[in-house]
Design an enzyme around this catalytic site. Structure first.
Site, mmCIF file in Angstrom:
data_model
loop_
_atom_site.group_PDB
_atom_site.id
_atom_site.type_symbol
_atom_site.label_atom_id
_atom_site.label_comp_id
_atom_site.label_asym_id
_atom_site.label_seq_id
_atom_site.Cartn_x
_atom_site.Cartn_y
_atom_site.Cartn_z
ATOM 1 N N TYR A 1 0.830 -1.206 0.000
ATOM 2 C CA TYR A 1 0.000 0.000 0.000
ATOM 3 C C TYR A 1 0.858 1.247 0.000
ATOM 4 O O TYR A 1 2.075 1.188 0.206
ATOM 5 C CB TYR A 1 -0.952 -0.008 1.202
ATOM 6 C CG TYR A 1 -0.314 0.309 2.538
ATOM 7 C CD1 TYR A 1 0.532 -0.606 3.166
ATOM 8 C CD2 TYR A 1 -0.542 1.525 3.186
ATOM 9 C CE1 TYR A 1 1.120 -0.317 4.387
ATOM 10 C CE2 TYR A 1 0.039 1.813 4.413
ATOM 11 C CZ TYR A 1 0.875 0.890 5.008
ATOM 12 O OH TYR A 1 1.450 1.189 6.215
ATOM 13 N N ARG B 1 8.175 4.168 -4.684
ATOM 14 C CA ARG B 1 8.276 3.163 -3.622
ATOM 15 C C ARG B 1 7.297 2.018 -3.879
ATOM 16 O O ARG B 1 7.602 0.851 -3.629
ATOM 17 C CB ARG B 1 8.038 3.785 -2.244
ATOM 18 C CG ARG B 1 8.264 2.761 -1.127
ATOM 19 C CD ARG B 1 8.212 3.386 0.249
ATOM 20 N NE ARG B 1 6.921 4.002 0.493
ATOM 21 C CZ ARG B 1 6.672 4.807 1.519
ATOM 22 N NH1 ARG B 1 7.626 5.099 2.390
ATOM 23 N NH2 ARG B 1 5.470 5.328 1.683
ATOM 24 N N ARG C 1 -6.869 -20.867 -2.006
ATOM 25 C CA ARG C 1 -5.908 -20.672 -0.919
ATOM 26 C C ARG C 1 -4.767 -21.686 -0.959
ATOM 27 O O ARG C 1 -4.996 -22.894 -0.928
ATOM 28 C CB ARG C 1 -6.601 -20.722 0.445
ATOM 29 C CG ARG C 1 -5.642 -20.349 1.581
ATOM 30 C CD ARG C 1 -6.322 -20.293 2.935
ATOM 31 N NE ARG C 1 -5.361 -19.882 3.963
ATOM 32 C CZ ARG C 1 -4.464 -20.703 4.517
ATOM 33 N NH1 ARG C 1 -4.420 -21.971 4.158
ATOM 34 N NH2 ARG C 1 -3.616 -20.251 5.427
ATOM 35 N N LYS D 1 6.518 -2.085 1.816
ATOM 36 C CA LYS D 1 5.348 -1.510 2.499
ATOM 37 C C LYS D 1 4.141 -2.442 2.370
ATOM 38 O O LYS D 1 3.223 -2.186 1.598
ATOM 39 C CB LYS D 1 5.051 -0.108 1.941
ATOM 40 C CG LYS D 1 4.182 0.743 2.861
ATOM 41 C CD LYS D 1 4.230 2.193 2.440
ATOM 42 C CE LYS D 1 3.182 3.051 3.130
ATOM 43 N NZ LYS D 1 3.354 3.182 4.566
ATOM 44 N N GLU E 1 12.091 2.286 14.229
ATOM 45 C CA GLU E 1 11.200 3.357 13.775
ATOM 46 C C GLU E 1 9.949 3.358 14.627
ATOM 47 O O GLU E 1 9.798 2.532 15.532
ATOM 48 C CB GLU E 1 10.860 3.179 12.287
ATOM 49 C CG GLU E 1 10.236 1.826 11.965
ATOM 50 C CD GLU E 1 10.103 1.555 10.470
ATOM 51 O OE1 GLU E 1 10.043 2.503 9.672
ATOM 52 O OE2 GLU E 1 10.041 0.362 10.104
#
Ligand code: PLP
Length: 281
Positions: free
Chosen positions: A31, A50, A98, A145, A177
């Protein structure tokens, strides 16, 4: 709200994705959050770059072209009358029966939605925020991310339970962070923040803030620091697309500096807002 799902603009109630989507079943997705100020997008190019990197690191297909993606962002901002807030974009590998092994040819799912909120004059920017420290037990590819955000979410709840605002994560004795932001301390005229590696997300705001800091004749040191060093620093702050530069005034109950937002953090916040505004698209 009008949201975007795989090529369609729909009222949010009508937006649907498959229960077999690997984003839902396996957090197999990435995301970006792009800030909106004055109805315009901040750092759009940085976020897109990114996004491309996150996708390629996960062996997923590249996103739509720059212009097409910008057009989708702009249409959502306009349709939802967003003057300030953000646009959330998520791309997952798509739906598949799955299985831990993923199909190479799954059709990615792309969704976007907007959130209106006060960013520039957020009250916390005046008071600063208080953080606790917690152990960083996330996986080893924090530079990607992904939507695998359970531990940062738990960290935020631990901070709330302690009556504080956020948590700084610590690995091998050093701060990595914040739950959803990069962490900094200031000593004299020097801005100190952890160097880029797989251990942290490469913040888009971080890159710009460090550039502006150097341009403003501040010194920048990209290195790790401990909670003890942070508690003894003159100032502390965080950066992210959704908070810009946000002063940190307390770490694990210890006041930082005067216990109020520091001069460097305040100045960098002003510069960041002014410069981002100029470059907004
Ligand atoms: N670190 C983490 C873990 C984050 O989730 C984020 C933003 O969401 C950041 C840092 C800051 O990145 P950016 O400045 O690109 O928003």
């Amino acid at each position: 709200r009008i949201v975007y799902v795989n090529g369609d603009y729909l009222p949010e109630e009508e937006a649907k994705i498959s229960i077999f989507d690997r984003g839902f079943l396996m957090a197999d997705g990435v995301y970006e959050v792009t800030s909106v100020l004055d109805g315009k997008l901040l750092e759009f190019e940085g976020h897109l770059n990114r996004l491309k990197r996150s996708l390629s690191e996960l062996d997923m297909a590249q996103p739509p072209q720059f212009d097409d993606l910008l057009e989708i962002h702009r249409k959502l901002v306009a349709d939802n009358d967003v003057t300030e807030g953000g646009v959330y974009l998520q791309i997952t590998r798509g739906a598949a029966d799955r299985d831990f092994a993923y199909p190479k040819d799954a059709t990615p799912t792309m969704v976007l939605f907007t959130q209106s909120k006060v960013v520039e004059h957020a009250p916390a920017a005046q008071t600063g925020i208080k953080v606790i420290s917690i152990e960083d037990i996330r996986w080893g590819r924090r530079d990607i991310k992904t939507v695998q955000l359970l531990y940062p979410s738990m960290g935020k709840m631990m901070a709330k339970a302690a009556g504080k605002d956020d948590a700084w994560m610590v690995e091998d004795g050093e701060v990595t962070e914040g739950t959803s932001n990069n962490a900094y301390i200031v000593k004299g005229n020097t801005i100190i923040t952890r160097a880029l590696s797989n251990d942290i997300l490469h913040g888009i705001t971080r890159a710009s803030v460090l550039r502006y800091a150097r341009e403003a004749q501040m010194r920048v040191e990209e290195r790790s620091f401990t909670i003890e060093e942070a508690q003894a620093a003159d100032e502390a702050f965080i950066t992210s697309a959704s908070t810009f530069v946000m002063p940190v005034v307390e770490i694990d109950g210890e006041a930082i500096g005067e216990g109020a937002p520091g001069a460097h953090a305040k100045r960098l916040r002003e510069i960041y807002i002014e410069e981002s505004r100029k470059r907004a698209v």
